[in-house]
Design a protein around this motif. Sequence first.
Motif, mmCIF file in Angstrom:
data_model
loop_
_atom_site.group_PDB
_atom_site.id
_atom_site.type_symbol
_atom_site.label_atom_id
_atom_site.label_comp_id
_atom_site.label_asym_id
_atom_site.label_seq_id
_atom_site.Cartn_x
_atom_site.Cartn_y
_atom_site.Cartn_z
ATOM 1 N N ALA A 45 -11.465 -12.614 16.452
ATOM 2 C CA ALA A 45 -12.598 -11.810 16.313
ATOM 3 C C ALA A 45 -13.193 -11.966 17.886
ATOM 4 O O ALA A 45 -13.721 -10.836 18.289
ATOM 5 C CB ALA A 45 -13.580 -12.558 15.529
ATOM 6 N N VAL A 46 -12.713 -12.991 18.531
ATOM 7 C CA VAL A 46 -13.215 -13.234 19.923
ATOM 8 C C VAL A 46 -12.395 -12.195 20.969
ATOM 9 O O VAL A 46 -13.152 -11.456 21.791
ATOM 10 C CB VAL A 46 -13.465 -14.826 20.475
ATOM 11 C CG1 VAL A 46 -13.505 -14.749 21.947
ATOM 12 C CG2 VAL A 46 -14.178 -15.731 19.627
ATOM 13 N N SER A 47 -11.103 -12.302 20.563
ATOM 14 C CA SER A 47 -10.362 -11.408 21.490
ATOM 15 C C SER A 47 -10.581 -10.023 21.261
ATOM 16 O O SER A 47 -10.654 -8.906 22.223
ATOM 17 C CB SER A 47 -8.958 -11.753 21.332
ATOM 18 O OG SER A 47 -8.418 -11.428 20.022
ATOM 19 N N LEU A 48 -10.959 -9.581 20.244
ATOM 20 C CA LEU A 48 -11.036 -8.027 19.473
ATOM 21 C C LEU A 48 -12.473 -7.727 19.978
ATOM 22 O O LEU A 48 -12.823 -6.184 20.302
ATOM 23 C CB LEU A 48 -10.912 -7.835 18.225
ATOM 24 C CG LEU A 48 -9.415 -7.665 17.679
ATOM 25 C CD1 LEU A 48 -9.587 -7.933 16.119
ATOM 26 C CD2 LEU A 48 -8.792 -6.814 18.217
ATOM 27 N N LYS A 49 -13.476 -8.679 20.340
ATOM 28 C CA LYS A 49 -14.670 -8.021 20.980
ATOM 29 C C LYS A 49 -14.595 -7.471 22.220
ATOM 30 O O LYS A 49 -15.502 -6.679 22.694
ATOM 31 C CB LYS A 49 -15.674 -9.199 20.825
ATOM 32 C CG LYS A 49 -16.404 -9.463 19.443
ATOM 33 C CD LYS A 49 -17.333 -10.768 19.237
ATOM 34 C CE LYS A 49 -17.834 -10.900 17.924
ATOM 35 N NZ LYS A 49 -18.866 -12.067 17.885
ATOM 36 N N THR A 50 -13.559 -7.779 22.996
ATOM 37 C CA THR A 50 -13.282 -7.145 24.166
ATOM 38 C C THR A 50 -13.016 -5.535 24.300
ATOM 39 O O THR A 50 -13.032 -4.778 25.220
ATOM 40 C CB THR A 50 -12.341 -7.683 25.195
ATOM 41 O OG1 THR A 50 -10.787 -7.717 24.257
ATOM 42 C CG2 THR A 50 -12.488 -9.222 25.304
ATOM 43 N N VAL A 51 -13.135 -5.219 22.822
ATOM 44 C CA VAL A 51 -12.325 -3.919 22.457
ATOM 45 C C VAL A 51 -13.218 -3.041 21.793
ATOM 46 O O VAL A 51 -13.672 -1.976 21.981
ATOM 47 C CB VAL A 51 -10.888 -3.627 22.099
ATOM 48 C CG1 VAL A 51 -10.462 -2.020 21.626
ATOM 49 C CG2 VAL A 51 -9.772 -4.390 22.891
ATOM 50 N N TYR A 52 -13.814 -3.867 20.707
ATOM 51 C CA TYR A 52 -14.971 -3.277 19.956
ATOM 52 C C TYR A 52 -16.097 -3.890 20.231
ATOM 53 O O TYR A 52 -16.187 -5.233 19.954
ATOM 54 C CB TYR A 52 -14.281 -3.571 18.417
ATOM 55 C CG TYR A 52 -12.844 -2.697 18.227
ATOM 56 C CD1 TYR A 52 -12.899 -1.316 17.892
ATOM 57 C CD2 TYR A 52 -11.643 -3.348 18.233
ATOM 58 C CE1 TYR A 52 -11.715 -0.632 17.722
ATOM 59 C CE2 TYR A 52 -10.664 -2.734 18.213
ATOM 60 C CZ TYR A 52 -10.617 -1.374 17.732
ATOM 61 O OH TYR A 52 -9.462 -0.601 17.620
ATOM 62 N N GLN A 53 -17.294 -3.200 19.847
ATOM 63 C CA GLN A 53 -18.652 -3.897 20.148
ATOM 64 C C GLN A 53 -19.090 -4.450 18.943
ATOM 65 O O GLN A 53 -19.647 -5.879 19.206
ATOM 66 C CB GLN A 53 -19.337 -2.543 20.474
ATOM 67 C CG GLN A 53 -20.938 -3.299 20.798
ATOM 68 C CD GLN A 53 -21.767 -2.092 21.087
ATOM 69 O OE1 GLN A 53 -21.637 -0.819 20.917
ATOM 70 N NE2 GLN A 53 -23.161 -2.473 21.758
ATOM 71 N N LYS A 54 -18.549 -4.215 17.603
ATOM 72 C CA LYS A 54 -19.033 -4.976 16.452
ATOM 73 C C LYS A 54 -17.673 -5.310 15.771
ATOM 74 O O LYS A 54 -16.731 -4.568 15.483
ATOM 75 C CB LYS A 54 -20.008 -4.340 15.588
ATOM 76 C CG LYS A 54 -20.599 -5.139 14.585
ATOM 77 C CD LYS A 54 -21.674 -4.464 13.980
ATOM 78 C CE LYS A 54 -22.049 -5.238 12.671
ATOM 79 N NZ LYS A 54 -22.980 -4.422 11.978
ATOM 80 N N ASP A 85 -2.182 -1.235 18.690
ATOM 81 C CA ASP A 85 -2.079 -0.955 20.211
ATOM 82 C C ASP A 85 -3.358 -1.513 20.991
ATOM 83 O O ASP A 85 -3.279 -1.869 21.897
ATOM 84 C CB ASP A 85 -1.783 0.298 20.514
ATOM 85 C CG ASP A 85 -0.366 0.779 19.943
ATOM 86 O OD1 ASP A 85 0.529 -0.334 19.825
ATOM 87 O OD2 ASP A 85 0.020 1.739 20.008
ATOM 88 N N ASN A 86 -4.642 -1.639 20.027
ATOM 89 C CA ASN A 86 -5.823 -1.805 20.642
ATOM 90 C C ASN A 86 -6.188 -3.435 20.616
ATOM 91 O O ASN A 86 -6.876 -4.168 21.059
ATOM 92 C CB ASN A 86 -6.972 -1.357 19.998
ATOM 93 C CG ASN A 86 -6.926 0.003 20.137
ATOM 94 O OD1 ASN A 86 -6.196 0.613 21.169
ATOM 95 N ND2 ASN A 86 -7.276 0.942 19.231
ATOM 96 N N ILE A 87 -5.111 -4.565 20.046
ATOM 97 C CA ILE A 87 -5.155 -5.764 19.915
ATOM 98 C C ILE A 87 -4.834 -6.344 21.264
ATOM 99 O O ILE A 87 -3.603 -6.266 21.561
ATOM 100 C CB ILE A 87 -4.439 -6.223 18.743
ATOM 101 C CG1 ILE A 87 -5.061 -5.475 17.428
ATOM 102 C CG2 ILE A 87 -4.460 -7.801 18.685
ATOM 103 C CD1 ILE A 87 -3.800 -5.799 16.312
ATOM 104 N N PRO A 88 -5.696 -7.265 21.895
ATOM 105 C CA PRO A 88 -5.229 -7.921 23.047
ATOM 106 C C PRO A 88 -4.159 -9.159 22.689
ATOM 107 O O PRO A 88 -4.472 -9.592 21.618
ATOM 108 C CB PRO A 88 -6.490 -8.571 23.366
ATOM 109 C CG PRO A 88 -7.526 -7.782 22.849
ATOM 110 C CD PRO A 88 -7.138 -7.271 21.644
#
Length: 423
Positions: A349-358, A292-295
Amino acid sequence: MISMNNNNKDIRQHCFIENYPYSYAVYQDSVYEELFQMGYCEKKMNGNFIFKCTGFIFLNNTFFIIFPKGYRLPDDNKELIDHIRVLVSTLIRYKRENKLVEEENELNSSAGEIENSVAAALWLLQDYKENNFIRRNVKKKRINHGNKINWPLTIKKVNPTISNSRPVYLNFVTEKSFEDSEHILYALHRYVVQKSFQKYGWLVDVLIEVDPFFDELPVNQQLALFVLQRELQNTFLEREIRLLNYIIEFISGSGENNNEKTFYTLITSYFHHVWEVICSYVFKSEYLQLKDNIPQPVWHIKGTTKTPRQIPDILFLEQDTLYVLDAKYYDVANNLPGWHDLVKQFFYAVSLKTVYQKVVNVLIFPGSTGDKQFYHGYVDIDSRIELGSIQAYSIDTYTAMSLYSAYRTSDFRESLVRNIDLC
């Protein structure tokens, strides 16, 4: 090739590796032309041929055993047989637990009317090893034998002696429970286990005493299936339900067919699907918890929106770091993922960096690494540091399949995190 009745001493020369080149001149008398016609094998211009699948083919009373890409066969013959058993168990678990994609279903349907008898036989042997033969407890009612008195029957069947105007029973109808070794269900179970052992016993670490009495079905096939279906309707035990279904599958599939021209498979030309499932298991993927956290990309067309989903193979969270793993079925010694594979992973990776810092990006390949994991290096894009890099690791295919097929947990995930922290 390996005959069903052959011993194991020459088994190595009958094992293959998917996509590995073999000389057609060497194997032309043993690799049947039907395998090329059906697309399991492909001839190359240089006089070599390759297998385009992983698993087992049984043709003309012969075994062909094909391991995954990049596999290294062990030198010891006994160890090799163990590797074969693990491959069998892996394919059986995958087939049982996963909804096969359309191509896999087409492959299965092309494998002949008795394709499932192999998986059934191997399951039956493993179940026998763990649980022995099925038996039914029956009760026999006799006079003065046993320790449980059946009073209603005693009063109905036995004439009492009258003492002091009261009936006294000197004899009793008693009940005694015992295992019925002559029950037809036991005979059917023993028949299919014995037949399975005679054909495939070398694939399973089990020893069975062969009794000539059970070399043939104890009743005709129609009656056997009727009895089994009746038993199936009257049991609620999970093990018995599975056992009865496999006995039915074996009897329906193999019957009394001993024709040398039999053909059936436990195989897939799509082992990349199996590899994804194996890697998801051994790395303890948390995709369902994190999805659910995946853009998601969104189409905006004529007032409507459509969302094609991003579905990374494996996700898991350690501390404050998200790990994005992609299981790639490549033999990295001869081939590497192309641009289309890498672009997808970079975008994750690029899209998930909007949710996770690393975010750590990793490709996982099959291999024979011995020490479980091997670091190959990484891939990045020149002058685009913000896109990060993708780490590349191989894990030991045999170890991963062993864990998956036996439902055992592993330290693959913890080991990967430690290795990446050291890089």
